[in-house]
Design a protein around this motif. Structure first.
Motif, PDB file in Angstrom:
ATOM      1  N   GLU A   1       0.831  -1.204   0.000  1.00  0.00           N
ATOM      2  CA  GLU A   1       0.000   0.000   0.000  1.00  0.00           C
ATOM      3  C   GLU A   1       0.869   1.259   0.000  1.00  0.00           C
ATOM      4  O   GLU A   1       0.671   2.171  -0.813  1.00  0.00           O
ATOM      5  CB  GLU A   1      -0.950  -0.015   1.198  1.00  0.00           C
ATOM      6  CG  GLU A   1      -2.160  -0.915   1.015  1.00  0.00           C
ATOM      7  CD  GLU A   1      -1.839  -2.402   1.034  1.00  0.00           C
ATOM      8  OE1 GLU A   1      -2.409  -3.163   0.233  1.00  0.00           O
ATOM      9  OE2 GLU A   1      -0.987  -2.816   1.864  1.00  0.00           O
ATOM     10  N   ARG A   2       1.841   1.314   0.885  1.00  0.00           N
ATOM     11  CA  ARG A   2       2.700   2.491   0.946  1.00  0.00           C
ATOM     12  C   ARG A   2       3.548   2.637  -0.305  1.00  0.00           C
ATOM     13  O   ARG A   2       3.762   3.747  -0.804  1.00  0.00           O
ATOM     14  CB  ARG A   2       3.586   2.420   2.187  1.00  0.00           C
ATOM     15  CG  ARG A   2       2.844   2.729   3.482  1.00  0.00           C
ATOM     16  CD  ARG A   2       3.756   2.662   4.675  1.00  0.00           C
ATOM     17  NE  ARG A   2       3.109   3.180   5.866  1.00  0.00           N
ATOM     18  CZ  ARG A   2       3.625   3.104   7.088  1.00  0.00           C
ATOM     19  NH1 ARG A   2       4.801   2.523   7.269  1.00  0.00           N
ATOM     20  NH2 ARG A   2       2.979   3.599   8.123  1.00  0.00           N
ATOM     21  N   LEU A   3       4.064   1.529  -0.821  1.00  0.00           N
ATOM     22  CA  LEU A   3       4.910   1.592  -2.004  1.00  0.00           C
ATOM     23  C   LEU A   3       4.139   2.143  -3.199  1.00  0.00           C
ATOM     24  O   LEU A   3       4.705   2.843  -4.047  1.00  0.00           O
ATOM     25  CB  LEU A   3       5.457   0.203  -2.334  1.00  0.00           C
ATOM     26  CG  LEU A   3       6.613   0.166  -3.332  1.00  0.00           C
ATOM     27  CD1 LEU A   3       7.897   0.696  -2.687  1.00  0.00           C
ATOM     28  CD2 LEU A   3       6.851  -1.249  -3.851  1.00  0.00           C
TER      29      LEU A   3
ATOM     30  N   GLY B   1      -3.280   6.800   2.744  1.00  0.00           N
ATOM     31  CA  GLY B   1      -4.417   7.378   3.435  1.00  0.00           C
ATOM     32  C   GLY B   1      -5.017   6.387   4.407  1.00  0.00           C
ATOM     33  O   GLY B   1      -4.350   5.459   4.874  1.00  0.00           O
ATOM     34  N   GLY B   2      -6.301   6.543   4.699  1.00  0.00           N
ATOM     35  CA  GLY B   2      -6.970   5.632   5.612  1.00  0.00           C
ATOM     36  C   GLY B   2      -6.261   5.521   6.945  1.00  0.00           C
ATOM     37  O   GLY B   2      -5.886   6.529   7.551  1.00  0.00           O
TER      38      GLY B   2
ATOM     39  N   PHE C   1      -3.328   4.641   7.542  1.00  0.00           N
ATOM     40  CA  PHE C   1      -1.935   5.070   7.521  1.00  0.00           C
ATOM     41  C   PHE C   1      -1.811   6.531   7.963  1.00  0.00           C
ATOM     42  O   PHE C   1      -0.723   6.982   8.324  1.00  0.00           O
ATOM     43  CB  PHE C   1      -1.332   4.898   6.126  1.00  0.00           C
ATOM     44  CG  PHE C   1      -1.033   3.478   5.764  1.00  0.00           C
ATOM     45  CD1 PHE C   1       0.004   2.791   6.379  1.00  0.00           C
ATOM     46  CD2 PHE C   1      -1.780   2.814   4.809  1.00  0.00           C
ATOM     47  CE1 PHE C   1       0.290   1.475   6.054  1.00  0.00           C
ATOM     48  CE2 PHE C   1      -1.504   1.499   4.468  1.00  0.00           C
ATOM     49  CZ  PHE C   1      -0.467   0.823   5.094  1.00  0.00           C
ATOM     50  N   GLY C   2      -2.896   7.269   7.883  1.00  0.00           N
ATOM     51  CA  GLY C   2      -2.900   8.634   8.395  1.00  0.00           C
ATOM     52  C   GLY C   2      -2.474   9.706   7.422  1.00  0.00           C
ATOM     53  O   GLY C   2      -2.443  10.890   7.780  1.00  0.00           O
ATOM     54  N   GLY C   3      -2.151   9.338   6.184  1.00  0.00           N
ATOM     55  CA  GLY C   3      -1.732  10.314   5.201  1.00  0.00           C
ATOM     56  C   GLY C   3      -2.775  10.471   4.107  1.00  0.00           C
ATOM     57  O   GLY C   3      -3.977  10.444   4.371  1.00  0.00           O
ATOM     58  N   THR C   4      -2.303  10.645   2.885  1.00  0.00           N
ATOM     59  CA  THR C   4      -3.205  10.788   1.755  1.00  0.00           C
ATOM     60  C   THR C   4      -2.847   9.766   0.686  1.00  0.00           C
ATOM     61  O   THR C   4      -1.705   9.315   0.578  1.00  0.00           O
ATOM     62  CB  THR C   4      -3.111  12.195   1.141  1.00  0.00           C
ATOM     63  OG1 THR C   4      -1.760  12.438   0.725  1.00  0.00           O
ATOM     64  CG2 THR C   4      -3.533  13.252   2.158  1.00  0.00           C
TER      65      THR C   4
ATOM     66  N   VAL D   1      -6.801   0.912   3.736  1.00  0.00           N
ATOM     67  CA  VAL D   1      -7.029   2.060   2.846  1.00  0.00           C
ATOM     68  C   VAL D   1      -8.335   1.966   2.065  1.00  0.00           C
ATOM     69  O   VAL D   1      -8.817   2.982   1.552  1.00  0.00           O
ATOM     70  CB  VAL D   1      -5.849   2.249   1.868  1.00  0.00           C
ATOM     71  CG1 VAL D   1      -4.607   2.664   2.617  1.00  0.00           C
ATOM     72  CG2 VAL D   1      -5.575   0.992   1.053  1.00  0.00           C
ATOM     73  N   PHE D   2      -8.920   0.773   1.942  1.00  0.00           N
ATOM     74  CA  PHE D   2     -10.199   0.605   1.262  1.00  0.00           C
ATOM     75  C   PHE D   2     -11.267   0.275   2.297  1.00  0.00           C
ATOM     76  O   PHE D   2     -11.039  -0.531   3.202  1.00  0.00           O
ATOM     77  CB  PHE D   2     -10.130  -0.512   0.223  1.00  0.00           C
ATOM     78  CG  PHE D   2      -9.176  -0.245  -0.909  1.00  0.00           C
ATOM     79  CD1 PHE D   2      -9.489   0.650  -1.913  1.00  0.00           C
ATOM     80  CD2 PHE D   2      -7.950  -0.909  -0.956  1.00  0.00           C
ATOM     81  CE1 PHE D   2      -8.608   0.900  -2.958  1.00  0.00           C
ATOM     82  CE2 PHE D   2      -7.063  -0.676  -2.004  1.00  0.00           C
ATOM     83  CZ  PHE D   2      -7.390   0.244  -2.996  1.00  0.00           C
ATOM     84  N   ALA D   3     -12.432   0.885   2.146  1.00  0.00           N
ATOM     85  CA  ALA D   3     -13.503   0.664   3.123  1.00  0.00           C
ATOM     86  C   ALA D   3     -14.154  -0.698   2.957  1.00  0.00           C
ATOM     87  O   ALA D   3     -14.587  -1.312   3.934  1.00  0.00           O
ATOM     88  CB  ALA D   3     -14.558   1.769   2.997  1.00  0.00           C
ATOM     89  N   GLU D   4     -14.220  -1.205   1.721  1.00  0.00           N
ATOM     90  CA  GLU D   4     -14.867  -2.476   1.457  1.00  0.00           C
ATOM     91  C   GLU D   4     -14.034  -3.300   0.487  1.00  0.00           C
ATOM     92  O   GLU D   4     -13.336  -2.739  -0.374  1.00  0.00           O
ATOM     93  CB  GLU D   4     -16.269  -2.254   0.884  1.00  0.00           C
ATOM     94  CG  GLU D   4     -17.198  -1.517   1.838  1.00  0.00           C
ATOM     95  CD  GLU D   4     -18.635  -1.510   1.347  1.00  0.00           C
ATOM     96  OE1 GLU D   4     -18.896  -2.078   0.262  1.00  0.00           O
ATOM     97  OE2 GLU D   4     -19.496  -0.954   2.056  1.00  0.00           O
TER      98      GLU D   4
END
Length: 342
Positions: free
Chosen positions: A196-198, A203-204, A206-209, A238-241
């Motif tokens: 995800e970070r790479l 966001g979500g 992770f606290g960023g965008t 990062v994904f809600a569903e």
């Protein structure tokens, strides 16, 4: 991503019970584990498995984990300090090999050199430590001849926190890959990135965008000696569903890895937690697992590992990613996992 490079400890007393009561009482790690290990017969598609995640780390909990996991997995993954490859007699890694292999499961060992929670090194990588890591990897590879060997857990974390340390690790990885190839040419050595970070999804939780322009795919190119490219992936952060996860979320990785095989060493979706739109539920976890056959097809994927079979003592959201609760209650995701490959 789970905040450590080693699982909860296995006590000396438990090791003695296991070694004497379950797997004999050999005098050296080689006698415990044997040599070349082949993947067990399996259905078409990627290998799949679990990381070491028993209900508890007593003797009964450990044996119960291997008995339950072995029936519905091809491999067991052990993530720890890379110096555990030195395998002192009675080491936790030796016990993992013994219990997994007698049940027909492959062992995938992934060695770390820093804390994934903050990027701090387990020990400074001076020349003595550098050489020790290389020797430990070569010793382990020579003893076990593993098909896969992971070195470096979420290495992009080190790149963000300690660029100089990351450059040193790149050199260390190359030396490890060379040493392993000398003693076990068939072993594919791989680093592990946090997907995800790479990919710029920070966001979500992770606290960023989320910004795909901030993706750091070029880090993969710094590991030309890697035979496989590994990732950890927690899309529920990062994904809600589950349905929001793109269809090509994992299939695109083969091209990004330069055509090399891809592995997922940690995969999960939370089944609980009070985390706003990223709060998990058994239903969400089940829906994600039901998508895995389509999201993780061969030939791009060599294997994938669901992080926890049983819930573990870990902070939210990771503590609820088990398919079975610590009380033994099976979640719908477990039944889905079982039915996907009888």
């Amino acid at each position: 991503m789970r905040g450590r490079v080693r699982p909860a400890g296995v006590t000396a007393a438990v090791l003695l019970v296991l070694l004497s009561g379950c797997v004999g009482s050999p005098s050296t790690p080689t006698e415990i584990t044997g040599v070349a290990v082949s993947a067990p017969p399996r259905a078409a598609g990627p290998l799949r498995g679990f990381s070491l995640s028993p209900r508890d780390f007593g003797a009964e909990g450990l044996v119960g984990f291997f008995d339950t996991a072995a029936a519905h997995a091809d491999l067991i993954e052990h993530v720890a300090d890379a110096l555990e490859w030195e395998e002192a007699p009675g080491s936790a890694l030796a016990v993992v090999h013994a219990l997994a292999e007698e049940r027909g499961d492959l062992v995938v060992s992934v060695g770390g050199t820093f804390h994934t929670s903050d990027g701090t090194l387990l020990r400074p990588i001076d020349q003595e430590v550098f050489d020790r890591y290389v020797a430990a990897a070569a010793r382990y590879a020579a003893a076990h001849r593993p098909p896969f060997l992971g070195f470096g857990v979420e290495v992009d974390t080190l790149w963000r926190v300690d660029p100089d340390g990351f450059d040193r690790f790149v050199d260390l990885f190359a030396a490890v890959a060379t040493a392993v190839a000398d003693v076990s040419p068939e072993t594919l050595v791989f680093p592990v990135f946090q997907l995800e970070r790479l990919s710029g999804l920070q966001g979500g939780l992770f606290g960023g965008t989320n910004d795909t322009e901030a993706a750091a795919w070029d880090l993969i190119d710094m590991f030309p000696d890697a035979g496989v490219i590994g990732f950890t992936s927690y899309p529920g952060l990062v994904f809600a569903e589950p349905e929001d996860v793109p269809d090509d979320y994992y299939t695109r990785l083969g091209e990004l890895a330069g055509g090399r095989p891809v592995v997922i060493t940690e995969l999960g979706w939370q089944s609980g937690g009070s985390l706003g739109e990223h709060s998990g539920s058994p239903d969400l976890q089940h829906r994600f697992v039901s998508r895995l056959p389509d999201l993780l097809p061969a030939p791009e994927m060599a294997f994938y590992v669901w992080s926890f079979l049983y819930d573990q003592d870990a902070p939210q959201p990771f503590g609820s990613m088990g398919m079975i609760s610590r009380q033994g209650s099976e979640r719908p995701a477990w039944r889905e996992w079982v039915e996907q490959r009888p």
